[in-house]
Design a protein around this motif. Structure first.
Motif, mmCIF file in Angstrom:
data_model
loop_
_atom_site.group_PDB
_atom_site.id
_atom_site.type_symbol
_atom_site.label_atom_id
_atom_site.label_comp_id
_atom_site.label_asym_id
_atom_site.label_seq_id
_atom_site.Cartn_x
_atom_site.Cartn_y
_atom_site.Cartn_z
ATOM 1 N N TYR A 186 4.913 -10.293 11.137
ATOM 2 C CA TYR A 186 5.036 -8.853 11.380
ATOM 3 C C TYR A 186 6.481 -8.507 11.722
ATOM 4 O O TYR A 186 7.313 -9.392 11.961
ATOM 5 C CB TYR A 186 4.098 -8.416 12.507
ATOM 6 C CG TYR A 186 4.403 -9.018 13.856
ATOM 7 C CD1 TYR A 186 5.191 -8.343 14.787
ATOM 8 C CD2 TYR A 186 3.916 -10.282 14.225
ATOM 9 C CE1 TYR A 186 5.480 -8.881 16.028
ATOM 10 C CE2 TYR A 186 4.197 -10.832 15.468
ATOM 11 C CZ TYR A 186 4.987 -10.133 16.365
ATOM 12 O OH TYR A 186 5.271 -10.680 17.597
ATOM 13 N N SER A 187 6.783 -7.221 11.757
ATOM 14 C CA SER A 187 8.120 -6.746 12.113
ATOM 15 C C SER A 187 8.186 -6.479 13.613
ATOM 16 O O SER A 187 7.496 -5.591 14.124
ATOM 17 C CB SER A 187 8.460 -5.464 11.352
ATOM 18 O OG SER A 187 9.583 -4.811 11.930
ATOM 19 N N LEU A 190 9.184 -2.814 14.226
ATOM 20 C CA LEU A 190 8.093 -1.855 14.028
ATOM 21 C C LEU A 190 7.161 -1.857 15.232
ATOM 22 O O LEU A 190 6.717 -0.794 15.694
ATOM 23 C CB LEU A 190 7.322 -2.202 12.754
ATOM 24 C CG LEU A 190 6.167 -1.272 12.375
ATOM 25 C CD1 LEU A 190 6.688 0.141 12.100
ATOM 26 C CD2 LEU A 190 5.425 -1.811 11.158
ATOM 27 N N ILE A 217 0.359 3.581 7.923
ATOM 28 C CA ILE A 217 0.774 2.208 7.646
ATOM 29 C C ILE A 217 -0.478 1.367 7.409
ATOM 30 O O ILE A 217 -1.371 1.327 8.259
ATOM 31 C CB ILE A 217 1.562 1.609 8.826
ATOM 32 C CG1 ILE A 217 2.775 2.476 9.152
ATOM 33 C CG2 ILE A 217 2.002 0.178 8.517
ATOM 34 C CD1 ILE A 217 3.473 2.069 10.437
ATOM 35 N N TRP A 296 5.665 -5.092 2.451
ATOM 36 C CA TRP A 296 5.571 -5.351 3.890
ATOM 37 C C TRP A 296 6.931 -5.173 4.555
ATOM 38 O O TRP A 296 7.041 -4.581 5.637
ATOM 39 C CB TRP A 296 5.026 -6.766 4.090
ATOM 40 C CG TRP A 296 5.133 -7.311 5.475
ATOM 41 C CD1 TRP A 296 4.417 -6.933 6.571
ATOM 42 C CD2 TRP A 296 6.012 -8.352 5.902
ATOM 43 N NE1 TRP A 296 4.795 -7.675 7.671
ATOM 44 C CE2 TRP A 296 5.770 -8.566 7.278
ATOM 45 C CE3 TRP A 296 6.967 -9.136 5.256
ATOM 46 C CZ2 TRP A 296 6.460 -9.509 8.024
ATOM 47 C CZ3 TRP A 296 7.649 -10.098 5.992
ATOM 48 C CH2 TRP A 296 7.398 -10.268 7.358
ATOM 49 N N ASN A 297 7.999 -5.658 3.909
ATOM 50 C CA ASN A 297 9.349 -5.473 4.434
ATOM 51 C C ASN A 297 9.727 -3.996 4.547
ATOM 52 O O ASN A 297 10.571 -3.613 5.360
ATOM 53 C CB ASN A 297 10.377 -6.170 3.536
ATOM 54 C CG ASN A 297 10.530 -7.653 3.827
ATOM 55 O OD1 ASN A 297 10.808 -8.434 2.927
ATOM 56 N ND2 ASN A 297 10.350 -8.053 5.069
ATOM 57 N N ASN A 299 7.736 -1.802 5.583
ATOM 58 C CA ASN A 299 6.830 -1.274 6.613
ATOM 59 C C ASN A 299 5.670 -0.473 6.031
ATOM 60 O O ASN A 299 5.152 0.449 6.666
ATOM 61 C CB ASN A 299 7.601 -0.424 7.632
ATOM 62 C CG ASN A 299 8.495 -1.255 8.530
ATOM 63 O OD1 ASN A 299 8.179 -2.404 8.824
ATOM 64 N ND2 ASN A 299 9.610 -0.687 8.947
ATOM 65 N N LEU A 302 1.279 -3.709 8.109
ATOM 66 C CA LEU A 302 1.586 -4.275 9.412
ATOM 67 C C LEU A 302 1.741 -5.793 9.363
ATOM 68 O O LEU A 302 2.679 -6.351 9.918
ATOM 69 C CB LEU A 302 0.462 -3.897 10.383
ATOM 70 C CG LEU A 302 0.790 -3.813 11.877
ATOM 71 C CD1 LEU A 302 1.939 -2.855 12.101
ATOM 72 C CD2 LEU A 302 -0.443 -3.358 12.653
ATOM 73 N N PHE A 322 14.912 -5.826 10.966
ATOM 74 C CA PHE A 322 13.462 -5.983 10.810
ATOM 75 C C PHE A 322 12.854 -6.822 11.934
ATOM 76 O O PHE A 322 11.733 -6.600 12.362
ATOM 77 C CB PHE A 322 13.176 -6.648 9.459
ATOM 78 C CG PHE A 322 11.730 -6.661 9.051
ATOM 79 C CD1 PHE A 322 11.127 -5.519 8.541
ATOM 80 C CD2 PHE A 322 10.980 -7.820 9.141
ATOM 81 C CE1 PHE A 322 9.800 -5.533 8.136
ATOM 82 C CE2 PHE A 322 9.650 -7.844 8.739
ATOM 83 C CZ PHE A 322 9.062 -6.695 8.235
#
Length: 473
Positions: A186-187, A190, A217, A296-297, A299, A302, A322
């Motif tokens: 995950y980020s 974020l 998201i 995914w990168n 966003n 999740l 990120f």
């Protein structure tokens, strides 16, 4: 192998060089992309010694084919340049993602390369090559003197348990070189921006993805064209729910590995919640790994499942802020294993074909790979660990993703680490389970049908007489 044994201090030593940008090394060789295999005379062994246990003679060519995936192939070119200088060898190098397409004809002709990184979606199935006697027994590699200490065997320089991944019928036929951690990613940025806490339970995992969906998201993206990734989540959840016995039941082809196994039933029903509650990134079932991971990168989702090669694979797509982070698969209520339990072990299988023209050179190339020098070169180039214990010196800043993964392993006692072997031992079974997972994620079958299909794949594999040679305690 119920767990991968590695101490906190040694893990840090191996990990410390990760996060380095590639540094100038010996010049990469200009290489022949067509590969060798001219059908000439087999190169025989010369005089042997502790420094040259396989009798490599100078001036002979070496044919190397490397899977050009998440790790690229620049690291291999650096290795090849060092080997060429040491042995006055002309190196033929091919970096490709089409391992099967490029090499199956060469195996059929009896002119395979000398060294192959047999990885990726288009790899040649190792169990098939083993049954056809196409693989060199690497046991003598394990018993050879280490490059760094000739008084110590190679096997004694490896993280305990990692060599087992390459065993078929009690003998080693593949060197799985990369120490890999599998799970969810995950980020960190974020999560921080939204005030989210990484979930430890499956209920919190579903709740968080549901909350993210309300903010536009998607909760979850997976590499739909390659269901191997989704099976990481499924199989990890089964192991954590039912304990190591549930994992062994699958590897040992138990008649109740899936059907009649409560841990498997609960796990697949939990995974189906992601589908049933509409938490998937729209279209993810039809995306490959690059497409889903890039979304995914951005966003758009999740979580994404993968191994610890992900960070290096996504360098060009990952925003600078990120803050990539690793998460072990969250647990169901009353799970046999704790949240911090995770899958960690060896991956990226290198082989020396039985009919390699330069078998001594191929074996020596693998031995050099297991030196501290080549392991450090690999770590610097691709930000990943090798299976050589204590090979990388400390003191270097880590990239966020691998730093997070190393911290997760660091926090996980050895008894709570696990790794599956069925993917190597039974490729047809693996493919059948992957197919069932694709159907499940597309909502074309329900959990009960997935369990039946998975058990049918196990039962079919158990009928193969060769399966009796594979057994884990």
């Amino acid at each position: 192998m119920g767990s991968t044994e590695v101490g906190r201090r040694d893990l840090f030593k191996r990990a410390a060089a990760l996060g380095l940008f590639a540094v100038p090394g010996v010049a990469a060789l200009s290489a022949c992309a067509s590969g060798g295999g001219d059908g000439g005379d087999v190169i025989k062994r010369g005089p042997t010694s502790k420094e040259n246990p396989f009798g490599v003679t100078k001036g002979n060519p070496l044919d190397v084919v490397v899977f050009k995936g998440g790790f690229g192939d620049e690291y291999a070119k650096q290795w090849e340049s060092a080997f060429a200088e040491k042995y006055d060898a002309k190196i033929s190098h091919l970096g490709t993602q089409e391992i099967r397409g490029k090499l199956q004809p060469r195996f059929n002709r009896g002119t395979p390369p000398d060294v192959i990184d047999n990885s990726g979606a288009q790899s040649i199935k190792l169990d098939v090559l083993h049954k056809q006697d196409q693989l060199t027994d690497l046991t003598e590699l394990l018993d050879a003197p280490s490059v760094d200490d000739p008084n110590k065997k190679v096997r004694d320089t490896l993280i305990p348990g990692t060599a087992e991944k390459g065993f078929f019928g009690g003998k080693m036929h593949a060197l799985n070189y990369v120490y890999t951690i599998w799970g969810l990613w995950y980020s960190g940025k974020l999560f921080k921006d939204n005030g989210w806490t990484p979930p430890k339970t499956w209920d919190d995992f579903i709740a968080l993805m549901t909350e993210a969906k309300k903010k536009g998201i998607a909760g979850f993206a997976h590499q739909g064209k390659h269901p191997y990734y989704m099976n990481v989540v499924i199989m990890d959840l089964i192991a954590k729910t039912g304990g190591l016995d549930a994992m062994r039941a699958i590897d040992n082809l138990d008649p109740k590995a899936f059907v009649g196994n409560d841990a498997a039933k609960r796990s697949i029903e939990a995974v189906y919640e992601i589908v049933d509650k509409g938490l998937l990134l729209p279209g993810t079932n039809g995306l490959d790994h690059v497409e889903s991971q890039t979304a995914w990168n951005e966003n758009k989702a999740l979580f994404v499942p993968s191994g610890s090669w992900l960070e290096n694979e996504q360098l060009k797509s990952t925003p600078a802020d990120f803050d990539m982070a690793f998460l072990p698969v969250p647990v169901l209520d009353d799970s046999a294993m704790p949240f911090h339990a995770l899958r960690a072990g060896a991956g990226e299988p290198f082989i020396v074909p039985a009919k390699a023209k330069n078998q001594p050179g191929g074996l020596e190339f693998l031995r050099q790979m297991l030196s501290k020098e080549w392991s450090t070169s690999f770590a610097k180039e691709v930000s990943s660990l090798s299976i050589v214990e204590g090979a990388v010196d400390p003191g270097v800043k880590l990239r966020p993703g691998i730093k997070s993964a190393v911290a997760a392993v660091d926090a996980c006692p050895v008894e709570d680490r696990f790794d599956y072997l069925y993917t190597e031992w039974y490729s047809e079974m693996d493919e059948s389970i992957r197919g069932a997972t694709s159907e499940l994620m597309a909502k074309r079958i329900k959990p009960a049908e997935w369990l039946k299909k998975a058990q049918a794949a196990v039962d079919k594999a158990a009928k193969d007489p060769a399966s009796k040679n594979n057994k884990r305690d």
